[in-house]
Design a protein around this motif. Structure first.
Motif, short mmCIF file in Angstrom:
data_model
loop_
_atom_site.label_atom_id
_atom_site.label_comp_id
_atom_site.label_asym_id
_atom_site.label_seq_id
_atom_site.Cartn_x
_atom_site.Cartn_y
_atom_site.Cartn_z
N PHE B 104 0.83 -1.22 0.00
CA PHE B 104 0.00 0.00 0.00
C PHE B 104 0.86 1.26 0.00
N GLN B 105 1.97 1.19 0.72
CA GLN B 105 2.85 2.37 0.78
C GLN B 105 3.45 2.65 -0.60
N LEU B 106 3.88 1.60 -1.28
CA LEU B 106 4.50 1.79 -2.60
C LEU B 106 3.46 2.15 -3.67
N LEU B 107 2.22 1.75 -3.43
CA LEU B 107 1.16 2.02 -4.42
C LEU B 107 0.37 3.28 -4.08
N CYS B 223 0.85 -8.92 -3.17
CA CYS B 223 -0.11 -9.20 -4.25
C CYS B 223 -1.51 -8.72 -3.85
N LEU B 224 -1.85 -9.00 -2.61
CA LEU B 224 -3.16 -8.57 -2.12
C LEU B 224 -3.28 -7.04 -2.18
N ALA B 225 -2.18 -6.35 -1.83
CA ALA B 225 -2.19 -4.88 -1.86
C ALA B 225 -2.39 -4.39 -3.30
N ILE B 226 -1.73 -5.04 -4.29
CA ILE B 226 -1.87 -4.63 -5.70
C ILE B 226 -3.32 -4.83 -6.15
N LEU B 227 -3.83 -6.04 -5.87
CA LEU B 227 -5.20 -6.35 -6.31
C LEU B 227 -6.21 -5.41 -5.65
N ALA B 228 -6.03 -5.16 -4.36
CA ALA B 228 -6.95 -4.26 -3.66
C ALA B 228 -6.86 -2.85 -4.21
N ALA B 229 -5.64 -2.44 -4.53
CA ALA B 229 -5.44 -1.07 -5.01
C ALA B 229 -6.12 -0.86 -6.36
N ASP B 234 -8.67 4.04 -8.10
CA ASP B 234 -8.04 4.38 -9.37
C ASP B 234 -6.56 4.63 -9.13
N ARG B 235 -5.72 3.97 -9.89
CA ARG B 235 -4.27 4.12 -9.71
C ARG B 235 -3.63 4.45 -11.06
N ALA B 236 -2.74 5.36 -11.04
CA ALA B 236 -1.96 5.67 -12.24
C ALA B 236 -0.53 5.25 -12.00
N PHE B 237 0.03 4.47 -12.94
CA PHE B 237 1.41 3.99 -12.81
C PHE B 237 2.27 4.68 -13.85
N GLY B 238 3.43 5.05 -13.49
CA GLY B 238 4.31 5.67 -14.47
C GLY B 238 5.76 5.45 -14.10
N TRP B 239 6.62 5.78 -15.04
CA TRP B 239 8.04 5.63 -14.77
C TRP B 239 8.76 6.90 -15.11
N TRP B 299 0.61 -0.91 -16.22
CA TRP B 299 1.72 -1.53 -15.51
C TRP B 299 1.32 -2.53 -14.43
N TRP B 300 0.10 -2.48 -13.92
CA TRP B 300 -0.19 -3.23 -12.70
C TRP B 300 -0.07 -4.74 -12.86
N THR B 301 -0.46 -5.19 -14.09
CA THR B 301 -0.35 -6.65 -14.29
C THR B 301 1.11 -7.09 -14.30
N PHE B 302 1.97 -6.22 -14.84
CA PHE B 302 3.40 -6.54 -14.86
C PHE B 302 3.95 -6.64 -13.42
N LEU B 303 3.53 -5.68 -12.59
CA LEU B 303 4.00 -5.68 -11.20
C LEU B 303 3.47 -6.90 -10.44
N LEU B 304 2.22 -7.22 -10.69
CA LEU B 304 1.62 -8.37 -9.99
C LEU B 304 2.29 -9.67 -10.42
N MET B 305 2.42 -9.84 -11.76
CA MET B 305 3.02 -11.08 -12.24
C MET B 305 4.50 -11.18 -11.85
N GLY B 306 5.17 -10.00 -11.86
CA GLY B 306 6.58 -9.98 -11.43
C GLY B 306 6.72 -10.41 -9.99
N THR B 307 5.83 -9.94 -9.12
CA THR B 307 5.88 -10.33 -7.69
C THR B 307 5.62 -11.83 -7.53
N ILE B 308 4.63 -12.31 -8.32
CA ILE B 308 4.31 -13.75 -8.22
C ILE B 308 5.48 -14.59 -8.71
N THR B 309 6.02 -14.20 -9.89
CA THR B 309 7.05 -15.03 -10.53
C THR B 309 8.38 -14.98 -9.79
#
Lengths: 461, 506
Positions: B104-107, B223-229, B234-239, B299-309
């Protein structure tokens, strides 16, 4: 460097080094344990006489690597304090040599060596190695045999080995050593180095003087107590006779407590004089000193026998009669002498083990005055004196290394009931002193005291 | 009544667990305060029901299941097991909450600044990826797993801290405790060290399993934090970067990292496409108003799958592996240490006391429950490949004659000064590293540091599980129990479970 001779107490672990130091310095605060390794660092202790340090002893940890140290010393060309210092320098920083470096510290200061062993166990190679280390270091040294058990089977082997390595040998049981034995040990140590002899002579003289001063102080304390106890009385005012019986019991108990308190105080003072802070005043119950001052057992075991008491009282009574006969220029043909003796002797026989006589006086303005004491029983001062002498024999002979607190009269059975072993003139002298105290005759007391003090001092020695 | 107690030998082997092992150690420790006769009398009824041919593990399990009178019939094993399970469950919960909180802090998104993918990627995925790479590399270069674990900072920190604490305790105890208590404390620490060494493999693998499961909880929290977020807000991801890094380069890295799941979720779904990456680059002076929403949420799916993998899956694999290895290492325990052998001799009295195991110790492992001095029957000689005798005993012909009658060895030597001064010289007399050694020493002399050093050196020259026996001889007298206690404590301080001490008959 101080002129006070310094001695390092050295040896194998658990041989009684700390016990030797505790007894020689009269210091019961030194930790002593049946488990090896109690001492882990050097600790310096002073033997004091009249407040001055006359000798210094260093308690050291036991050897931990005698074989390895000996192997190193065989390659070292140094001797004396320099060898000890070199050994420390070479091995310091190695945790396994911590104890060995510690025990070498006083040797690096040039201390004399007192090597302590329990010769009741067999001699082993490490013992020989330790002795060889000390021989190679070459400082003046003596061996102290501190036997833990009575087994003397191995003593011959030990002595043979000691003769090859030490300048002097002495048996010294640190847990039982009396003052005389301590002085004898110091006399032995005196011989190991000629240069130290004058300093040790002075130390021995100072210690003996200090010991005599303590005994004289004890005699003064005994005289003070006798005067106090034999004149001690207690009284109480009550409103009416109905509470008299109950109050009498309370007064009797308070009187007995007052005497016990005075007795305890002198015990405490004597303990302090002999530097026994921890020796319990609460003597075990099975001991005579644990008994009440007026208990059956105390009165059976201590004081004078009935016949001794009668003859002593008769002698004192006759003494008074002689005075009266003299006043009448012999015209009374010794009647006063004979009567005095008969009355005093008979009175001594008739009086039993009573606390003190209790009186009830009516006060003119109303109410009653209950009073008890002083105790007029002829036996009482002898019993009191015996108990003090008994306690003194324990306190003065109690080695400071001994930490079991099981003080009992059996520790010095010879002193058990000392006054009954006195000669007739000695008992008569004591009885005269007691009589003078009771009758508050100061001049007579001052005349009798020098001889009485000498008598007590003889008994304390 | 416990059914196991009725017919313990019929019971099948239960799997060992660390809790059960702890219960076993507790029982052994409690028995140390009892003398041998009491122990034999207590265990005799059980011993009669046991099959001496059973495996040591099975015999010990039966003993463990048999209620101990000293523990009022209660079995510590289930209690310890429950406590351990509760403790680990609380630990996992804490890690899950930690992951959730960190996620949650990172998101965190306040509407003006989008979630920084780089920070999330670096902290959550990259670190765990590095862990996976290091683990795989260690496995590939063939470093044994327990040793590989030793390389980990956690293990090193724990070890350093343990050494610091034990050093501090030893130092403090030298000031504040008397010799008896200090000796007992050091004996306890030594014993603990010895037992930890004995059970090092199960302990390490169990620690690894717990650490892995904690990692699983942590990643589940993320993962739970990503899915909940993304589900409930509404979340905007950027780099963003100040370096001259193109969107193409980022795309290449992302594509590479997404390879494990690209077959399932392709470009645009499982990981952002080049245009989405370009469209989610934040330039601070322009803000995010000009960027498209679709790009900012890609980006969120990438972050979620990256955490899982890279976080969750390796932890799952490691947890499975370490749990299996824990069980294996527990079942491999041979109970050949001195304390266990002493128990086994008691439970299987029909066997010859000294031939139960050729490498078995013949005396108690630094135990107050001392064995009686051996009676030296001809059949029951103590065995040793090499024996060294203290000089004072060696010099006495009567004593030596009696010792020779009791120890069966072809190589008996005087323990001379050269050997004590330089214990490395021991190696000259050793036929091989599995040679069982014996030292016959004077019981009346407290163990010195140089004696302990000699025993340490002897251990370094033989196999870790080879028995080294210290026999105490008291000359012509009976051995004093206080002397034996001193020796037992000193030997325990060395922390060597295969080092034995006990009396030899005079």
């Amino acid at each position: 460097m101080s002129d006070t001779p310094l001695f390092a107490i050295i040896g194998h672990p658990n041989e009684g080094k700390s016990s030797v130091v505790a007894t020689l310095t009269e210091n019961e605060s030194i930790s002593i344990s049946a488990t090896p390794g109690e001492t882990t660092r050097c600790a310096y202790y002073d033997a004091q006489a009249d407040g001055e340090t006359v000798l210094r002893f260093v308690d050291t940890p036991g050897f931990q690597n005698p074989t390895r140290i000996l192997a190193w010393l065989e390659t070292c060309e140094l001797t004396g304090a320099a060898a000890a210092q070199a050994l420390i320098d070479h091995h310091s920083g190695q945790a396994t040599f911590h104890h060995d470096c510690e025990l070498m510290k006083p040797l690096a200061q040039g201390a004399g060596i007192l090597y302590v062993v329990d010769a009741s166990r067999p001699l082993s190679q490490v013992d020989i190695d330790e002795m060889e280390i000390l021989r190679r270091i070459g400082l003046p040294r003596a061996a102290i045999i501190n036997p833990k058990t009575a087994n003397e089977r191995n003593l011959a082997n030990w002595k043979t080995s000691f003769r090859q390595h030490f300048n002097a040998i002495r048996v010294f049981n640190a847990h039982n050593a009396s003052f005389t034995e301590r002085i004898s040990l110091l006399d032995t140590i005196k011989t190991i180095e000629q240069d130290w002899s004058p300093a040790l002579e002075n130390a021995i003289s100072a210690l003996q003087h200090d010991w005599k001063r303590r005994q004289e102080r004890c005699v003064a304390l005994i005289c003070e107590l006798l005067e106090d106890a034999l004149r001690y009385s207690k009284s109480k005012l009550i409103a009416n006779e109905s509470e008299s019986e109950h109050q009498q019991e309370i007064l009797k108990a308070a009187y007995a407590q007052g005497l016990a308190k005075r007795e305890r105080r002198i015990w405490h003072d004597m303990q302090n004089l002999y530097r026994h802070k921890r020796l319990k005043v609460d003597i075990p119950e099975n001991s005579l000193l644990g008994e009440d001052l007026f208990s059956d057992r105390t009165w059976q075991a201590l004081g004078l026998t009935q016949s001794q008491l009668a003859w002593t009282a008769a002698a004192v009574g006759a003494g008074i009669g002689v005075g009266l006969d003299t006043v009448f220029g012999g015209l009374t043909f010794g009647i006063f002498t004979a009567t005095g003796a008969a009355v005093a002797g008979g009175s001594a026989l008739i009086k039993g083990r009573e606390l003190a006589s209790l009186k009830i006086n009516r006060i003119p303005i109303g109410g009653l005055k209950l009073s008890i004491g002083p105790n007029r029983n002829e036996q009482f001062p002898f019993i009191l004196l015996d108990r003090i002498l008994l306690f003194h024999s324990i306190a003065s002979n109690w080695a400071h290394a001994r930490q079991d607190n099981n003080a009992s009269p059996e520790d010095n059975a010879a002193k058990h009931g000392a006054t009954s072993k006195w000669s007739d003139p000695q008992r008569k002298l004591a009885a005269s002193v007691f009589s003078a105290i009771k009758t508050n005759k100061r001049e007579k007391l001052d005349r009798l005291y020098p001889e009485f003090r000498t008598l007590l001092l003889t008994n304390l020695s | 009544m416990n059914p196991a107690a009725k017919n313990p030998s019929s019971q099948a082997d239960q799997p060992w667990t660390l809790s059960r092992l702890a219960a076993y150690e507790h029982r052994l420790y409690a028995d140390e305060s009892l003398d041998d006769d009491t122990l034999e009398e207590r265990d005799r009824p059980l011993a009669k029901t046991l099959d001496p041919a059973s495996s040591p593990s099975r015999i010990i399990q039966s003993w463990l299941d048999h209620p101990s009178p000293s523990s009022n019939g209660s079995n510590l094993g289930p209690t310890l097991h429950s406590a351990a399970r509760l403790g680990t469950q609380l630990l996992y919960l804490a890690y899950a909450l930690l992951g959730l909180g960190l996620g949650f802090q990172l998101l965190k998104y306040n509407g003006s600044e989008p979630v920084n993918v780089s920070a999330f990627f670096g902290l959550v995925i990259l670190l765990q990826l590095l862990f996976v790479i290091v683990t795989v590399l260690l496995a590939l270069i063939g470093i044994p797993q327990p040793k590989a674990l030793e390389l980990s900072p956690g293990v090193r920190i724990t070890r350093t801290l343990t050494e610091l604490v034990t050093g501090l305790v030893a130092r403090l105890s030298s000031f504040s405790l008397d010799a008896q208590k200090r000796s007992e404390l050091n004996a306890f620490l030594g014993r603990a060290k010895g037992r930890l060494w004995l059970y090092q493999n199960p302990i390490r693998w169990q620690s690894c399993a717990i650490a892995s499961k904690s990692g699983i909880a942590f990643n589940l929290g993320i993962c739970l934090a990503i899915l909940a977020a993304v589900t409930f807000s509404d979340r905007a991801f950027g780099w963003q970067t100040a370096l001259d890094v193109s969107a193409e380069s980022i795309h290449s890295i992302v594509s590479l990292l997404a390879l494990p799941w690209a077959w399932l979720f392709g470009e645009g779904q499982g990981y952002p496409s080049l245009s989405q990456i370009s469209g989610s680059q934040i330039v601070l002076k322009d803000g995010i108003r000009s960027l498209h929403t679709a790009d900012l949420t890609s980006w969120w799916t990438f972050l979620l799958m990256g955490t899982i993998t890279y976080g969750l899956l390796p932890r799952v694999l490691l947890a499975l592996l370490s749990t299996r290895l824990t069980a294996q290492s527990l079942q491999r325990l041979d109970f050949s240490d001195a304390a266990s052998q002493r128990l086994l001799r008691r439970l299987t009295p029909t066997q010859d006391a000294f031939t139960l195991n050729t490498e078995a110790p013949t005396t108690a492992y630094a135990s107050k429950a001392r064995p009686q001095p051996t009676q030296a029957p001809n059949a029951n000689k103590l065995t040793a490949a090499v024996a060294w005798i203290a000089p004072s005993l060696w010099a006495d012909q009567d004593i030596m004659s009696r010792i020779s009658q009791q120890i069966d060895t072809r190589n008996i030597n005087k323990l001379d000064n050269i050997l004590v001064a330089d214990p490395q010289a021991l190696s000259k007399s050793l036929p091989d590293p599995s040679s069982r050694l014996a030292f016959v020493l004077e019981s009346w002399l407290p163990p010195l540091e140089e004696t302990k050093q000699l025993l340490r050196e002897a251990r370094s020259q033989v196999d870790p599980k080879t028995s080294i026996d210290v026999y105490l001889h008291s000359g012509d007298e009976e051995i004093r129990s206080s002397d034996l206690d001193v020796w037992c404590n000193a030997i325990q301080q060395l922390g060597d479970p295969y080092l034995n001490v006990g009396p030899i008959s005079s």
